[in-house]
Design an enzyme around this catalytic site. Structure first.
Site, short mmCIF file in Angstrom:
data_model
loop_
_atom_site.label_atom_id
_atom_site.label_comp_id
_atom_site.label_asym_id
_atom_site.label_seq_id
_atom_site.Cartn_x
_atom_site.Cartn_y
_atom_site.Cartn_z
CG ASP A 47 61.60 33.91 36.03
OD1 ASP A 47 61.34 32.72 35.87
OD2 ASP A 47 61.42 34.48 37.12
CE LYS A 87 60.13 33.72 42.60
NZ LYS A 87 60.54 35.11 42.68
C1 LIG Z 1 62.31 28.80 40.31
C2 LIG Z 1 62.88 30.00 40.97
N1 LIG Z 1 63.74 29.82 41.95
C3 LIG Z 1 64.29 30.87 42.59
C4 LIG Z 1 63.97 32.18 42.24
C5 LIG Z 1 64.66 33.30 42.93
O1 LIG Z 1 63.85 34.09 43.74
P1 LIG Z 1 64.27 35.56 44.08
O2 LIG Z 1 64.15 36.39 42.85
O3 LIG Z 1 63.35 35.96 45.17
O4 LIG Z 1 65.68 35.54 44.54
C6 LIG Z 1 63.06 32.39 41.20
C7 LIG Z 1 62.68 33.75 40.81
O5 LIG Z 1 61.96 33.98 39.88
C8 LIG Z 1 62.50 31.27 40.54
O6 LIG Z 1 61.63 31.41 39.54
#
Ligand SMILES: Cc1ncc(COP(=O)(O)O)c(C=O)c1O
Length: 396
Positions: free
Chosen positions: A119, A72
């Site tokens: 989150d 992220k």
């Molecule tokens: C570990 C992880 N994977 C995937 C995502 C998904 O990303 P997006 O919200 O851009 O769809 C998040 C989002 O917080 C994440 O923390």
């Protein structure tokens, strides 16, 4: 597990121009200027591929990203860098890490407070970037957020609160506070009048996609990518649609938890409207527990993604266990709940004959070269242990 095919496809190239190779290279140059930058490994899981009767099974392991255990930070750091560049009338190419964190830039900028809702992983990336810049970060987390993820953000000197709101309402609170206190909101959800930062966040993820493209030994035929708001999925889909044009484009499948399957619902309705999931989104996949799609990401997906899967927590749990317990000399991948969902879905479809019809629909066979993104490591160690040791399958 439910599957839906994207049906409204104008293949509008305008929606992916900002995610082409040229842009991705510029983004990667920015990230490469960070002293902690390292390409994360792309694992070629040969024995898993043989077990599942596919040609290749590649997983990009983002647990190695900047020592932050998730991809992220790529989005938050590029968005903040681009915001600063724009504010100072500079090109991002002239703002590598050392210059960005310099006294000269700090003096020009004055004090800034960056605010976000998260989150965990995104907030940690924003707080980390703000700290490098000597600036402040305020972070709001949704109800039920994990203590470990909270502590990791706090350790970056951010002012962090676990609210009693769901993710999307926490985003609204961050936006209201940004307005009220003159803070800069760094969010991957876009709305009218708030497009620059989410676009930069999506572009920021291009570094991960470009690395995978440069590392992968064979053209992927299938990409499985997870979605919360769909910013990440938009970035990956847009990048690979640029990299492999027309019929060369891999089949892209978006994976979401059923409790927060806003992309799945929007694809299913196919009525030109975004479809939201509201209320408490009860899933272990905390990073994917977002009920409102990002419209910039959605426009990419609507045109270039192929399928969406809505799945229960046990699919992510399966992915975590399989990646964490590799076959013979395959590399071990420590993958968290949101990280393992796409690999879990692909593995379940290939290994479980109850999903033979999905295999056919997705054209998965012995020639398939699969690429998944494990977007986080064990960001909630207690839950990781409960899943991998004790066979926990869901929160419910
Ligand atoms: C570990 C992880 N994977 C995937 C995502 C998904 O990303 P997006 O919200 O851009 O769809 C998040 C989002 O917080 C994440 O923390």
């Amino acid at each position: 597990m439910k599957l839906v095919e994207f049906s409204k496809r104008t293949k509008d190239e305008n929606t992916i121009g900002f995610l082409d190779l040229q842009h991705a290279k510029k983004v990667k140059d920015f990230h490469r200027s960070f002293p902690m930058y390292q390409t994360t490994p792309l694992r070629d899981l040969k024995n898993l591929a043989a077990e599942l009767a596919v040609k290749k099974f590649f997983v990009k392991d983002e647990s190695y990203r900047f020592d932050l255990n998730a991809f992220k930070v790529l989005g938050g750091s590029f968005a903040i860098g681009s915001y600063i560049a724009k504010k100072l009338g500079m090109d991002i190419a002239d703002l590598p890490y050392e210059r960005m964190i310099s006294k000269e830039i700090k003096e020009k900028l004055g004090d800034i407070t960056f605010v976000t809702a998260t989150d965990g992983n995104h907030g940690r990336g924003v707080a980390w970037t703000a700290r490098q810049l000597g600036q402040k970060a305020v972070v709001y987390m949704p109800k039920g957020s994990s203590k470990e993820r909270f502590d990791n953000i706090k350790a970056e000197n951010a002012e962090v609160t676990i609210t009693d709101l769901n993710y999307d309402d926490a985003v609204r609170m961050a936006s209201e506070h940004a307005e009220k206190y003159g803070w800069v909101m760094v969010q991957d959800t876009s709305w009218e009048g708030y497009q620059d930062i989410p676009r930069w966040i999506i572009q920021g993820y291009g570094t991960m996609a470009l690395e995978a493209f440069e590392q992968i030994a064979e053209k992927p035929t299938h990409i499985f990518v997870q979605a919360g708001v769909g910013a990440l999925a938009g970035a990956v889909t847009g990048f690979f649609a640029n990299a492999y044009k027309g019929s060369q484009k891999p089949i892209v499948t978006i994976v979401e938890p059923t409790a927060a399957d806003c992309i799945f619902r929007t694809a299913q309705a196919s009525d030109g409207q975004l479809h939201f999931v509201t209320g408490q989104m009860d899933t272990m996949m905390a990073g994917l527990a977002c009920g409102e799609p990002c419209d910039i990401g959605w426009r990419v997906l609507e045109n270039y993604a192929d399928f969406a899967i809505s799945c229960a927590d046990n699919i992510a749990a399966k992915g975590m266990r399989v990646l964490g317990a590799p076959i013979e000399d395959d590399a071990r991948i420590i993958s968290g709940e949101s990280g393992a969902a796409p690999a879990g879905a692909a593995i379940e479809i290939l290994a479980n004959d109850a999903y033979a019809d999905l295999r056919e629909t997705l054209k998965l066979n012995s020639d398939s070269v699969i690429l998944c993104f494990s977007t986080e490591g064990a960001t909630d160690k207690e839950n990781y242990k409960a899943i991998t040791w004790d066979g926990k399958e869901s929160n419910i």
